[in-house]
Design an enzyme around this catalytic site. Structure first.
Site, PDB file in Angstrom:
ATOM      1  N   CYS A   1       0.768  -0.922  -0.051  1.00  0.00           N
ATOM      2  CA  CYS A   1       0.025  -0.037   0.157  1.00  0.00           C
ATOM      3  C   CYS A   1       0.755   1.017  -0.253  1.00  0.00           C
ATOM      4  O   CYS A   1       1.409   1.361  -1.126  1.00  0.00           O
ATOM      5  CB  CYS A   1      -1.066  -0.008   1.187  1.00  0.00           C
TER       6      CYS A   1
ATOM      7  N   HIS B   1      -3.591  -5.639   0.891  1.00  0.00           N
ATOM      8  CA  HIS B   1      -2.947  -5.877   2.089  1.00  0.00           C
ATOM      9  C   HIS B   1      -2.729  -7.449   2.239  1.00  0.00           C
ATOM     10  O   HIS B   1      -3.913  -7.907   2.655  1.00  0.00           O
ATOM     11  CB  HIS B   1      -3.809  -5.452   3.468  1.00  0.00           C
TER      12      HIS B   1
ATOM     13  N   GLU C   1      -1.311  -8.962   4.445  1.00  0.00           N
ATOM     14  CA  GLU C   1      -1.336  -9.555   5.779  1.00  0.00           C
ATOM     15  C   GLU C   1      -2.629  -9.666   6.676  1.00  0.00           C
ATOM     16  O   GLU C   1      -2.451 -10.508   7.706  1.00  0.00           O
ATOM     17  CB  GLU C   1      -0.503  -8.315   6.534  1.00  0.00           C
TER      18      GLU C   1
ATOM     19  N   SER D   1       8.368  -7.241  38.895  1.00  0.00           N
ATOM     20  CA  SER D   1       7.117  -6.761  38.971  1.00  0.00           C
ATOM     21  C   SER D   1       5.861  -8.086  39.266  1.00  0.00           C
ATOM     22  O   SER D   1       5.045  -8.249  39.905  1.00  0.00           O
ATOM     23  CB  SER D   1       6.453  -5.774  38.409  1.00  0.00           C
ATOM     24  N   GLY D   2       6.425  -9.154  38.627  1.00  0.00           N
ATOM     25  CA  GLY D   2       5.514 -10.346  38.188  1.00  0.00           C
ATOM     26  C   GLY D   2       4.789 -10.167  37.116  1.00  0.00           C
ATOM     27  O   GLY D   2       4.208 -11.288  36.513  1.00  0.00           O
TER      28      GLY D   2
ATOM     29  N   VAL E   1       4.464  -9.361  32.680  1.00  0.00           N
ATOM     30  CA  VAL E   1       5.055 -10.274  31.645  1.00  0.00           C
ATOM     31  C   VAL E   1       6.276  -9.476  31.332  1.00  0.00           C
ATOM     32  O   VAL E   1       7.572 -10.020  31.020  1.00  0.00           O
ATOM     33  CB  VAL E   1       4.218 -10.121  30.542  1.00  0.00           C
ATOM     34  N   ASP E   2       6.639  -8.231  31.305  1.00  0.00           N
ATOM     35  CA  ASP E   2       7.693  -7.442  30.632  1.00  0.00           C
ATOM     36  C   ASP E   2       9.142  -7.722  31.727  1.00  0.00           C
ATOM     37  O   ASP E   2      10.148  -8.465  31.058  1.00  0.00           O
ATOM     38  CB  ASP E   2       7.699  -6.104  30.700  1.00  0.00           C
ATOM     39  N   SER E   3       8.929  -7.728  32.848  1.00  0.00           N
ATOM     40  CA  SER E   3       9.993  -7.758  33.657  1.00  0.00           C
ATOM     41  C   SER E   3      10.282  -9.371  33.741  1.00  0.00           C
ATOM     42  O   SER E   3      11.511  -9.931  33.975  1.00  0.00           O
ATOM     43  CB  SER E   3       9.738  -7.102  35.183  1.00  0.00           C
TER      44      SER E   3
END
Length: 344
Positions: free
Chosen positions: A99, A185, A187, A239-240, A242-244
């Protein structure tokens, strides 16, 4: 030597085995950019999303073997439209423009893009004129999803049309080698065979093997962390979430007990969440559990403004973490867990 292998050489010509073949997705503000990345990874090919102003030199350094230009809300002829370094389009990389990405390729390489007059949004039948390359294995007529207000009016030199629709004579273009543009598109799920179009680009055009898996990423990430950290010690505020949790787990696999995780219970967590964090990570990581609930609640006593609460919590968390980091002793590095869009 294959084309992807040749692009994984260092500038001195020595092989760089630690690099994986990478597809670069240049982000032009499309709502589908993350979806493009997901489709590529579902095809067992590793990819990363880059800002549109990344340089060709940086892509080469990162082991990129192919480039996908996302769609976007801008028009390429606008004064402030996001651009691309022309070197990325000079043929050194296989390129697929989607596109807006197709429009940008056409304009930069000498074609013409213009407003269509009326936006097209919805399904269309794409008549495929050239069945090889991008459209290998597809029928002569395929349904695809359109969402655009501009169109390519004149192809750049060296390109030819490979697909059309009833409305668009230039629905897809190719230079006959490794550069392609599609107005639709591939995707989205509304393009039923779009995944095949992407796989054709990844496998047939870029030469990707399709052997990447999330497990391979974990092994590579741990190995890279091991090389980067060496014999140093690190600390992580866990922190518990997902990230950390992901960051801490990967680093712990790399350096073991030389990582110390500090979990601060602010007293503001969900019911039983602190106990769950300790039960989950305590046996697996070197974990320092700090019960700071009374400290935080005392600072928040009498405060009703949400923004003021946020500021107090953030400041108190930093002070508390710093105090316990000093108690840990010899620490060289801070592990920061964050999510992918934050990096972008």
């Amino acid at each position: 030597m294959s084309a992807p292998e040749s692009r994984l050489l260092t500038t001195e010509g020595e092989s760089a085995p630690q690099r994986r073949a990478t597809i670069a997705i240049l982000d032009y503000g499309s709502q589908y950019t993350q979806l493009i990345a997901r489709r590529v990874r579902e095809s067992r090919v590793y990819c990363e999303i880059f800002a549109h102003d990344v340089t060709a030199k940086e892509l080469e350094r990162r082991g990129v073997v192919g480039v996908i230009l996302s769609g976007g809300p801008s028009s390429v002829y606008d004064a402030d439209a996001p651009q691309i370094e022309p070197a990325i389009l000079d043929g050194r990389f296989p390129v697929l423009g989607i596109c807006y990405g197709m429009h940008l390729m056409a304009q930069v390489l000498g074609g013409e893009v213009a407003p269509e007059g009326k936006r097209e949004y919805g399904p269309a039948t794409v008549d495929i004129a050239e069945s090889g390359g991008l459209f290998e294995g597809l029928s002569d007529h395929e349904r695809a999803w359109m969402s655009h207000g501009d169109t390519v009016k004149r192809l750049p030199p060296g390109f030819h049309a490979v697909a059309r629709t009833e409305r668009l004579p230039l629905a897809a273009m190719s230079d006959g080698r490794n550069r392609f543009g599609v107005q639709f598109h591939p995707e989205v799920m509304h393009t039923p065979r779009g995944a095949e179009v992407l796989r054709n680009f990844l496998y047939r055009v870029c030469g990707c093997a399709g052997d990447w898996t999330p497990a391979a990423f974990i092994a590579e990430a741990v190995a890279e962390l091991r090389r980067t950290i060496g014999d140093k010690h690190a600390i992580c505020a866990l922190s518990g979430g997902v990230d950390s949790a992901v960051a801490a787990t990967l680093v712990a696999r790399a350096i073991g007990d030389r990582l110390t995780c500090v979990f601060i219970d602010t007293g503001l967590l969900r019911a039983n969440e602190a106990e769950e964090v300790v039960a989950t990570f305590g046996p697996r990581l070197r974990l320092v559990h700090v019960d700071a609930a009374e400290r935080f609640l005392r600072r928040l006593d009498g405060v009703s403004d949400p923004e003021q609460k946020r500021t107090i919590i953030g400041e108190e968390f930093i002070r508390c973490f710093e105090e316990h980091a000093r108690r840990v002793g010899n620490v060289d590095l801070l592990v920061q867990g964050t999510i992918y869009p934050d990096v972008i």
